[in-house]
Design a protein around this motif. Structure first.
Motif, mmCIF file in Angstrom:
data_model
loop_
_atom_site.group_PDB
_atom_site.id
_atom_site.type_symbol
_atom_site.label_atom_id
_atom_site.label_comp_id
_atom_site.label_asym_id
_atom_site.label_seq_id
_atom_site.Cartn_x
_atom_site.Cartn_y
_atom_site.Cartn_z
ATOM 1 N N TYR A 21 96.272 42.140 54.392
ATOM 2 C CA TYR A 21 96.214 41.449 53.106
ATOM 3 C C TYR A 21 95.097 40.408 53.019
ATOM 4 O O TYR A 21 94.918 39.789 51.974
ATOM 5 C CB TYR A 21 97.563 40.794 52.805
ATOM 6 C CG TYR A 21 98.681 41.804 52.757
ATOM 7 C CD1 TYR A 21 98.724 42.753 51.744
ATOM 8 C CD2 TYR A 21 99.657 41.838 53.734
ATOM 9 C CE1 TYR A 21 99.731 43.709 51.707
ATOM 10 C CE2 TYR A 21 100.670 42.790 53.701
ATOM 11 C CZ TYR A 21 100.698 43.715 52.685
ATOM 12 O OH TYR A 21 101.690 44.655 52.653
ATOM 13 N N LEU A 57 100.315 38.515 45.230
ATOM 14 C CA LEU A 57 99.088 39.220 45.608
ATOM 15 C C LEU A 57 98.834 40.367 44.651
ATOM 16 O O LEU A 57 99.773 41.015 44.188
ATOM 17 C CB LEU A 57 99.212 39.810 47.020
ATOM 18 C CG LEU A 57 99.188 38.836 48.167
ATOM 19 C CD1 LEU A 57 99.417 39.575 49.475
ATOM 20 C CD2 LEU A 57 97.866 38.103 48.214
ATOM 21 N N ARG A 58 97.576 40.618 44.400
ATOM 22 C CA ARG A 58 97.223 41.809 43.633
ATOM 23 C C ARG A 58 97.494 43.028 44.508
ATOM 24 O O ARG A 58 97.726 42.909 45.699
ATOM 25 C CB ARG A 58 95.756 41.768 43.226
ATOM 26 C CG ARG A 58 95.472 40.730 42.173
ATOM 27 C CD ARG A 58 94.088 40.964 41.583
ATOM 28 N NE ARG A 58 93.840 40.053 40.508
ATOM 29 C CZ ARG A 58 94.132 40.295 39.230
ATOM 30 N NH1 ARG A 58 94.690 41.425 38.892
ATOM 31 N NH2 ARG A 58 93.863 39.412 38.305
ATOM 32 N N ARG A 59 97.406 44.174 43.924
ATOM 33 C CA ARG A 59 97.660 45.419 44.645
ATOM 34 C C ARG A 59 96.606 45.647 45.724
ATOM 35 O O ARG A 59 95.427 45.398 45.516
ATOM 36 C CB ARG A 59 97.637 46.582 43.659
ATOM 37 C CG ARG A 59 97.916 47.894 44.285
ATOM 38 C CD ARG A 59 97.976 48.989 43.251
ATOM 39 N NE ARG A 59 98.114 50.259 43.930
ATOM 40 C CZ ARG A 59 97.907 51.407 43.349
ATOM 41 N NH1 ARG A 59 97.567 51.461 42.083
ATOM 42 N NH2 ARG A 59 98.050 52.519 44.031
ATOM 43 N N ARG A 60 97.049 46.110 46.874
ATOM 44 C CA ARG A 60 96.140 46.493 47.956
ATOM 45 C C ARG A 60 95.887 47.993 47.839
ATOM 46 O O ARG A 60 96.795 48.803 47.936
ATOM 47 C CB ARG A 60 96.760 46.185 49.317
ATOM 48 C CG ARG A 60 95.919 46.679 50.469
ATOM 49 C CD ARG A 60 96.595 46.372 51.808
ATOM 50 N NE ARG A 60 95.837 46.930 52.878
ATOM 51 C CZ ARG A 60 96.132 48.064 53.516
ATOM 52 N NH1 ARG A 60 97.214 48.751 53.185
ATOM 53 N NH2 ARG A 60 95.373 48.508 54.474
ATOM 54 N N ILE A 95 92.732 39.883 49.817
ATOM 55 C CA ILE A 95 93.345 40.365 48.581
ATOM 56 C C ILE A 95 93.599 39.145 47.691
ATOM 57 O O ILE A 95 94.261 38.192 48.100
ATOM 58 C CB ILE A 95 94.678 41.103 48.851
ATOM 59 C CG1 ILE A 95 94.494 42.255 49.829
ATOM 60 C CG2 ILE A 95 95.328 41.558 47.544
ATOM 61 C CD1 ILE A 95 93.686 43.405 49.301
ATOM 62 N N THR A 131 95.019 36.617 44.752
ATOM 63 C CA THR A 131 96.324 36.358 44.145
ATOM 64 C C THR A 131 96.152 36.274 42.634
ATOM 65 O O THR A 131 95.042 36.083 42.118
ATOM 66 C CB THR A 131 96.940 35.036 44.657
ATOM 67 O OG1 THR A 131 96.055 33.977 44.373
ATOM 68 C CG2 THR A 131 97.227 35.105 46.141
#
Length: 109
Positions: A8, A27-30, A11, A13
């Motif tokens: 993460y 968190l945004r999508r990984r 990544i 936020t």
């Protein structure tokens, strides 16, 4: 927020506002890397009793890097990667790191 070796790391936020006005940071999508684009460095043949953390410790020197094996092998459920002895797991470098060897043993750029 995350260790440099975390999946993460990097990544971003974002904040979501709930209907009642409360704000929730997350968190945004990984997005997963394409396994074919990861530099291949080896293969691990699953033996009875193998675990991803132990395989990661052997190949990467860090049991918490198990996620790299999952990413490299397009595994949906991590435990399924070691469920069948004899399965060949690709061992790769992280996304964006060039090098390694092609599956035919030839050096990659």
């Amino acid at each position: 927020m995350f260790e440099p070796s975390s999946r993460y790391q990097g990544i971003p936020t974002t904040v979501y506002t709930l209907p009642d006005g409360r704000k929730v940071s997350h968190l945004r999508r990984r997005f997963l890397p394409q396994p074919e684009e990861l530099a291949h460095v080896g293969v691990h043949i699953v033996a009875a009793g193998d675990r991803l953390d132990r395989i990661a410790a052997r190949h990467y020197g860090d049991p918490e890097q198990f996620w790299r094996i999952v990413d490299a092998n397009r595994v949906l459920w991590p435990a399924s990667s070691t469920a069948v002895p004899g399965r060949r797991l690709r061992i790769t470098l992280p996304a964006g790191v060039p090098g390694g060897r092609a599956s035919d043993g030839a050096a990659r750029p």
